[in-house]
Write a protein that holds these residues in place. Sequence first.
Motif, PDB file in Angstrom:
ATOM      1  N   MET A   1       0.425   4.140   1.776  1.00  0.00           N
ATOM      2  CA  MET A   1      -0.316   2.873   1.753  1.00  0.00           C
ATOM      3  C   MET A   1      -0.893   2.554   3.130  1.00  0.00           C
ATOM      4  O   MET A   1      -0.247   2.790   4.154  1.00  0.00           O
ATOM      5  CB  MET A   1       0.587   1.725   1.297  1.00  0.00           C
ATOM      6  CG  MET A   1       1.008   1.774  -0.151  1.00  0.00           C
ATOM      7  SD  MET A   1       1.806   0.243  -0.697  1.00  0.00           S
ATOM      8  CE  MET A   1       3.167   0.093   0.463  1.00  0.00           C
ATOM      9  N   GLU A   2      -2.105   2.013   3.131  1.00  0.00           N
ATOM     10  CA  GLU A   2      -2.746   1.583   4.376  1.00  0.00           C
ATOM     11  C   GLU A   2      -2.327   0.141   4.644  1.00  0.00           C
ATOM     12  O   GLU A   2      -2.813  -0.791   4.005  1.00  0.00           O
ATOM     13  CB  GLU A   2      -4.263   1.708   4.251  1.00  0.00           C
ATOM     14  CG  GLU A   2      -5.001   1.574   5.572  1.00  0.00           C
ATOM     15  CD  GLU A   2      -6.488   1.864   5.442  1.00  0.00           C
ATOM     16  OE1 GLU A   2      -7.209   1.707   6.448  1.00  0.00           O
ATOM     17  OE2 GLU A   2      -6.930   2.243   4.333  1.00  0.00           O
ATOM     18  N   LEU A   3      -1.416  -0.031   5.604  1.00  0.00           N
ATOM     19  CA  LEU A   3      -0.795  -1.334   5.820  1.00  0.00           C
ATOM     20  C   LEU A   3      -1.579  -2.238   6.755  1.00  0.00           C
ATOM     21  O   LEU A   3      -1.353  -3.449   6.766  1.00  0.00           O
ATOM     22  CB  LEU A   3       0.627  -1.143   6.360  1.00  0.00           C
ATOM     23  CG  LEU A   3       1.591  -0.370   5.455  1.00  0.00           C
ATOM     24  CD1 LEU A   3       2.939  -0.210   6.131  1.00  0.00           C
ATOM     25  CD2 LEU A   3       1.747  -1.074   4.119  1.00  0.00           C
TER      26      LEU A   3
ATOM     27  N   PHE B   1       1.196  -6.328   4.584  1.00  0.00           N
ATOM     28  CA  PHE B   1      -0.115  -5.788   4.923  1.00  0.00           C
ATOM     29  C   PHE B   1      -0.772  -6.731   5.935  1.00  0.00           C
ATOM     30  O   PHE B   1      -0.757  -7.950   5.734  1.00  0.00           O
ATOM     31  CB  PHE B   1      -0.994  -5.667   3.676  1.00  0.00           C
ATOM     32  CG  PHE B   1      -0.452  -4.726   2.630  1.00  0.00           C
ATOM     33  CD1 PHE B   1      -0.964  -3.442   2.506  1.00  0.00           C
ATOM     34  CD2 PHE B   1       0.582  -5.111   1.785  1.00  0.00           C
ATOM     35  CE1 PHE B   1      -0.462  -2.566   1.544  1.00  0.00           C
ATOM     36  CE2 PHE B   1       1.088  -4.251   0.826  1.00  0.00           C
ATOM     37  CZ  PHE B   1       0.563  -2.976   0.705  1.00  0.00           C
TER      38      PHE B   1
ATOM     39  N   CYS C   1       3.227  -8.072  -0.441  1.00  0.00           N
ATOM     40  CA  CYS C   1       3.313  -7.613  -1.825  1.00  0.00           C
ATOM     41  C   CYS C   1       4.781  -7.639  -2.233  1.00  0.00           C
ATOM     42  O   CYS C   1       5.613  -6.985  -1.606  1.00  0.00           O
ATOM     43  CB  CYS C   1       2.732  -6.218  -1.984  1.00  0.00           C
ATOM     44  SG  CYS C   1       2.928  -5.531  -3.650  1.00  0.00           S
TER      45      CYS C   1
ATOM     46  N   PHE D   1       8.034   1.690  -2.425  1.00  0.00           N
ATOM     47  CA  PHE D   1       6.629   1.720  -2.017  1.00  0.00           C
ATOM     48  C   PHE D   1       6.254   3.124  -1.549  1.00  0.00           C
ATOM     49  O   PHE D   1       7.055   3.836  -0.952  1.00  0.00           O
ATOM     50  CB  PHE D   1       6.362   0.708  -0.910  1.00  0.00           C
ATOM     51  CG  PHE D   1       6.542  -0.721  -1.350  1.00  0.00           C
ATOM     52  CD1 PHE D   1       5.565  -1.351  -2.092  1.00  0.00           C
ATOM     53  CD2 PHE D   1       7.704  -1.417  -1.042  1.00  0.00           C
ATOM     54  CE1 PHE D   1       5.732  -2.651  -2.512  1.00  0.00           C
ATOM     55  CE2 PHE D   1       7.873  -2.719  -1.455  1.00  0.00           C
ATOM     56  CZ  PHE D   1       6.889  -3.339  -2.194  1.00  0.00           C
TER      57      PHE D   1
ATOM     58  N   SER E   1      -4.130  -2.070  -1.452  1.00  0.00           N
ATOM     59  CA  SER E   1      -3.505  -1.524  -2.650  1.00  0.00           C
ATOM     60  C   SER E   1      -1.994  -1.496  -2.462  1.00  0.00           C
ATOM     61  O   SER E   1      -1.493  -0.924  -1.486  1.00  0.00           O
ATOM     62  CB  SER E   1      -4.008  -0.104  -2.929  1.00  0.00           C
ATOM     63  OG  SER E   1      -5.391  -0.109  -3.228  1.00  0.00           O
ATOM     64  N   CYS E   2      -1.280  -2.124  -3.400  1.00  0.00           N
ATOM     65  CA  CYS E   2       0.180  -2.119  -3.374  1.00  0.00           C
ATOM     66  C   CYS E   2       0.663  -0.998  -4.295  1.00  0.00           C
ATOM     67  O   CYS E   2       0.723  -1.158  -5.516  1.00  0.00           O
ATOM     68  CB  CYS E   2       0.726  -3.470  -3.831  1.00  0.00           C
ATOM     69  SG  CYS E   2       2.519  -3.600  -3.662  1.00  0.00           S
ATOM     70  N   LEU E   3       0.986   0.147  -3.708  1.00  0.00           N
ATOM     71  CA  LEU E   3       1.400   1.324  -4.467  1.00  0.00           C
ATOM     72  C   LEU E   3       2.918   1.361  -4.513  1.00  0.00           C
ATOM     73  O   LEU E   3       3.578   1.625  -3.505  1.00  0.00           O
ATOM     74  CB  LEU E   3       0.847   2.593  -3.822  1.00  0.00           C
ATOM     75  CG  LEU E   3      -0.673   2.613  -3.580  1.00  0.00           C
ATOM     76  CD1 LEU E   3      -1.085   3.902  -2.890  1.00  0.00           C
ATOM     77  CD2 LEU E   3      -1.422   2.443  -4.899  1.00  0.00           C
TER      78      LEU E   3
ATOM     79  N   LYS F   1      -4.064  -4.482  -6.861  1.00  0.00           N
ATOM     80  CA  LYS F   1      -4.885  -4.499  -5.661  1.00  0.00           C
ATOM     81  C   LYS F   1      -5.239  -5.936  -5.297  1.00  0.00           C
ATOM     82  O   LYS F   1      -5.486  -6.765  -6.167  1.00  0.00           O
ATOM     83  CB  LYS F   1      -6.164  -3.688  -5.867  1.00  0.00           C
ATOM     84  CG  LYS F   1      -5.921  -2.198  -6.075  1.00  0.00           C
ATOM     85  CD  LYS F   1      -7.226  -1.442  -6.265  1.00  0.00           C
ATOM     86  CE  LYS F   1      -6.981   0.040  -6.459  1.00  0.00           C
ATOM     87  NZ  LYS F   1      -8.244   0.795  -6.647  1.00  0.00           N
TER      88      LYS F   1
END
Length: 317
Positions: free
Chosen positions: A124-126, A204, A189, A120, A139-141, A173
């Motif tokens: 990412m904004e968790l 998240f 995710c 990951f 968003s799962c990057l 997403k």
Amino acid sequence: MGAEHFLIFIFAAGAVQGATESLEIIPVNGNVEVNTQTSFICKVRGSGEATLTWTDPDGNEIEDTSKPYWVKAIDETSKELEMTLTRPDQGGIFRCDGDFESGNSATQQIEIHVIQRPTFVNTMELVKEVHEGQNVEFSCLVKGIPTPTIKWFFGNQDIRNIRERQLFDENRKLLIENTQLSDAGIYTCEATIKERKEVAFANFTLKIKFAPKIELLTSAPLVTQTGNPIQVNFTVLANPSPSVSIACKEKIFEENAIRKIVQDQHRYLFLFEVTPTSQEDIPELIITAANEVGIAKKSVPFEKDKILLGNGQIKGS
């Protein structure tokens, strides 16, 4: 010993010597993690010495100064191949050739696959906090070779099976439309590379801000009796935490006069006590709870206590 037996002995000895003139590559697993230095050793199996040469997938001999693969001699029976690969196309079939002192030669090869476990992205904004009714997107990057497949879960349930809410999984997403209080919580995710049975998880957190909601726990209307204290129990559900006040006729009681008994996440339990000095002292109470999202009010009506006198009349009527 007869000539026939001597020839048989020479043939058997040659077969044994030939059997020892072979190579092996350690380890046998050719998976190489991207951007990770990895080594493979080509060595003579059994006894004997050999001149060893490593060749890349294009047929070029690998030198000790080559990049992204290079070799390092260990001794007369083994040679190490080291590599740091950054792209999938840098893999392929690598060959080790050995020329023995006997004049015989042997070859061994290994197929290298560049891999990357599901990883990951740190940006990412968790955690997100939105007002009730707003839309929100996570968003799962994730990186991986080959590309991982993605699934979203909420409350240990695949979101594709949650029919009562508007949850959408599009292009890695998660979109939640018209958020409700029940949407708050942890979304997971799951990134999977099925070929290697590799799984990684990222959590998240969704927090919902909402205006206060007041619930009266004491039965209304409240029966008043002069000189006797009256207790009012109520809860306030709110995020962020609310400020609470109670209006009694023309007097305002602030939080220092209202006892907060317990808090369970976003639910707050309060106790307020007042003692009327006359039957007309308190017609009603007005509970007010407010936070940055909104404000709520709750009226608590009072009723005069009816006392039956000896002559059959009701005092206070």
